[in-house]
Design a protein around this motif. Structure first.
Motif, short mmCIF file in Angstrom:
data_model
loop_
_atom_site.label_atom_id
_atom_site.label_comp_id
_atom_site.label_asym_id
_atom_site.label_seq_id
_atom_site.Cartn_x
_atom_site.Cartn_y
_atom_site.Cartn_z
N GLU A 133 46.30 14.55 53.94
CA GLU A 133 45.32 14.30 55.01
C GLU A 133 45.99 13.86 56.31
O GLU A 133 45.58 14.25 57.40
N LEU A 134 47.05 13.02 56.19
CA LEU A 134 47.68 12.44 57.39
C LEU A 134 49.00 13.10 57.77
O LEU A 134 49.23 13.42 58.92
N ALA A 135 49.86 13.30 56.74
CA ALA A 135 51.22 13.73 57.07
C ALA A 135 51.27 15.16 57.57
O ALA A 135 52.00 15.45 58.52
N LEU A 136 50.50 16.04 56.96
CA LEU A 136 50.58 17.45 57.36
C LEU A 136 50.12 17.67 58.80
O LEU A 136 50.83 18.31 59.58
N PRO A 137 48.94 17.12 59.19
CA PRO A 137 48.58 17.27 60.61
C PRO A 137 49.59 16.61 61.55
O PRO A 137 49.90 17.14 62.61
N ALA A 138 50.12 15.43 61.13
CA ALA A 138 51.11 14.74 61.99
C ALA A 138 52.36 15.59 62.14
O ALA A 138 52.89 15.75 63.24
#
Lengths: 347, 114
Positions: A133-138
């Motif tokens: 949820e967080l790392a891939l978009p970041a």
């Protein structure tokens, strides 16, 4: 033969090189440049002047440009064609690690540490979910930002343009360069400020809390809305400062100066909140005030927090002013010693 | 617009010249390093032989060729100064032989074409 100007130049080049190869490249480059200076001095039949040495170093290229030529040993990001080149890759790597740490540590650690009903399977699934949820978009956003910077650098020859009118004599001394604004600190600042700005811009309206059972609304006073634009401007000023220190790390005076300006701006912005009308209201769905005692307790807590922040900013402004004064005081004796060393230096 | 045409042609020529030189310079550096050299002495020797090479190109190139295993280097003192001396490695010699043969073939073909 030793020349302080060459030492300054090599120290400045080292700043831009990856840690692992820094000393080796600088030593080799230094040996070659010493030979060249000796040759030129022999051809001239006299020691070279500082102006002539500066001319030779200028021909050789600015420290950032010279260091960029050695970056072929660094990895790069390619996707069919090069997306992020070896010059930017070390910055990209630091940015990526810092972003992931900033996002993931607060999201994952509490789940693992403070969960009384710890269930390994559920928590591992939760960690994977948070990573997705967080790392891939970041990862995507940071990569896109660096790819655009890399594209602009290559397409418009920005590095060459920015460094075309540099003067080797303006480089700080090796001891002065030890006190440069750290590259990692500038990159971390850029990331934190960028994330904050994106988050802040996405929250232009004030939150309203609704209590399910009673239907009461906890609402912030409209005064809070006036904070939105000034805080955004302050964040942009801080972001600009980090970018400028990344390009000009020798500008040690810039962080404390920015600190003074933003602290004073904060003091001015927060002033209306002190002795202001209620900072929050609790009403029913028709706007009739409810829970007067609880509302005044929350208001008092918020007022104390604002007052604390206000005094905190005053202390910060004083600390930054002290740091700025210290840097200014330090600059004078160092500068005069260096000038003396340059005057007596020969080839 | 003659001025912009001329600047375009100069830019284009410079780009094509760079491309043309890139491969040949590597062959020249490898060939010259059959004898041991350090960076500056290699540059001056190449220049004396008519092949001027910018230090910003040569010094990083030496490190890259070493990373690729074509050169080997050692730090040694000469004239009271530590210098890094480069010379062709065993695999560098094999590659140079192949490159020189290739260059000869290209030169012969070009001579026939023009």
């Amino acid at each position: 033969m030793n020349t302080p100007l060459l030492e300054r130049y090599l120290t400045a080049i080292k700043f831009w090189l990856p840690k692992a190869q820094r000393d080796d490249i600088a030593a080799e480059l230094g040996a070659n440049l010493h030979e060249e200076l000796d040759d030129r001095a022999a051809a001239a039949g006299r020691p070279l002047t500082d102006e002539e040495i500066a001319g030779i170093l200028k021909e050789h290229g600015s420290p950032a440009l010279v260091a960029s030529r050695y970056q072929h040993e660094n990895p790069r990001v390619t996707f069919g064609r090069q997306i992020i080149g070896p010059l930017l890759f070390p910055f990209y790597w630091i940015a990526l690690k810092a972003t992931l740490a900033l996002l993931l540590i607060p999201a994952i650690v509490p789940a693992l540490v403070w969960n009384a009903n710890f269930n390994p399977n559920r928590e591992i699934a939760h960690v994977f979910y948070r990573v997705a949820e967080l790392a891939l978009p970041a990862l995507f956003v940071v990569t896109i930002i660096f790819a655009l910077i890399d594209l602009a650098l290559r397409r418009f020859h920005l590095l060459e343009r920015w460094t075309s009118d540099w003067d080797p004599r303006a480089l700080p001394t090796p001891s002065g360069q030890k006190r440069l604004v750290r590259r990692s600190s500038s990159i971390a600042g850029i990331i934190v400020q960028s994330i904050f700005i994106i988050w802040w811009m996405g929250h232009s309206s004030l939150p309203i809390f609704v209590f399910n059972k009673s239907g009461a609304h906890l609402q912030f006073a409209s005064l809070w809305a006036s904070l939105h634009l000034p805080v955004l401007l302050i964040a942009f000023v801080c972001l600009a400062q980090h970018w400028m220190n990344l390009v000009k790390p020798q500008w040690r005076w810039l962080p404390p100066l920015t600190g003074i300006i933003t602290s004073l701006a904060g003091i001015i912005i927060l002033y209306p909140f002190i002795n202001s009308p209620p900072l929050i209201t609790i009403t029913d769905s028709h706007g009739v005030a409810l829970y007067g005692r609880q509302a005044s307790t929350i208001h008092a807590a918020l007022s104390s927090a604002v007052l604390g922040l206000w005094f905190g900013l005053m202390i910060f402004a004083i600390i930054y002013a002290w740091r700025l004064a210290w840097i200014a005081w330090e600059a004078f004796p160092h500068q005069s010693n260096d000038l003396h060393r340059n005057d007596t230096a020969g080839i | 617009m003659p001025a912009s045409d001329s600047s375009f042609n100069t830019d284009l020529f410079n780009n094509l010249r760079l491309e043309l030189r890139r491969g040949v310079l590597i062959v020249a550096v490898l060939a010259q390093l059959r004898t041991e050299h350090y960076g500056y002495s290699l540059r001056t020797d190449l220049a004396a032989l008519g092949l001027e090479m910018d230090e910003g190109t040569l010094y990083p190139l030496l490190r890259r060729l070493e990373t690729q295993g074509l050169l080997e280097s050692e730090w040694r003192e000469e004239n009271n100064r530590q210098k890094r001396f480069y010379k062709l490695s065993r695999s560098g010699r094999q590659i140079l032989k192949l490159l020189l043969a290739e260059l000869e073939k290209i030169n012969a073909s070009i001579a026939r074409i023009i």
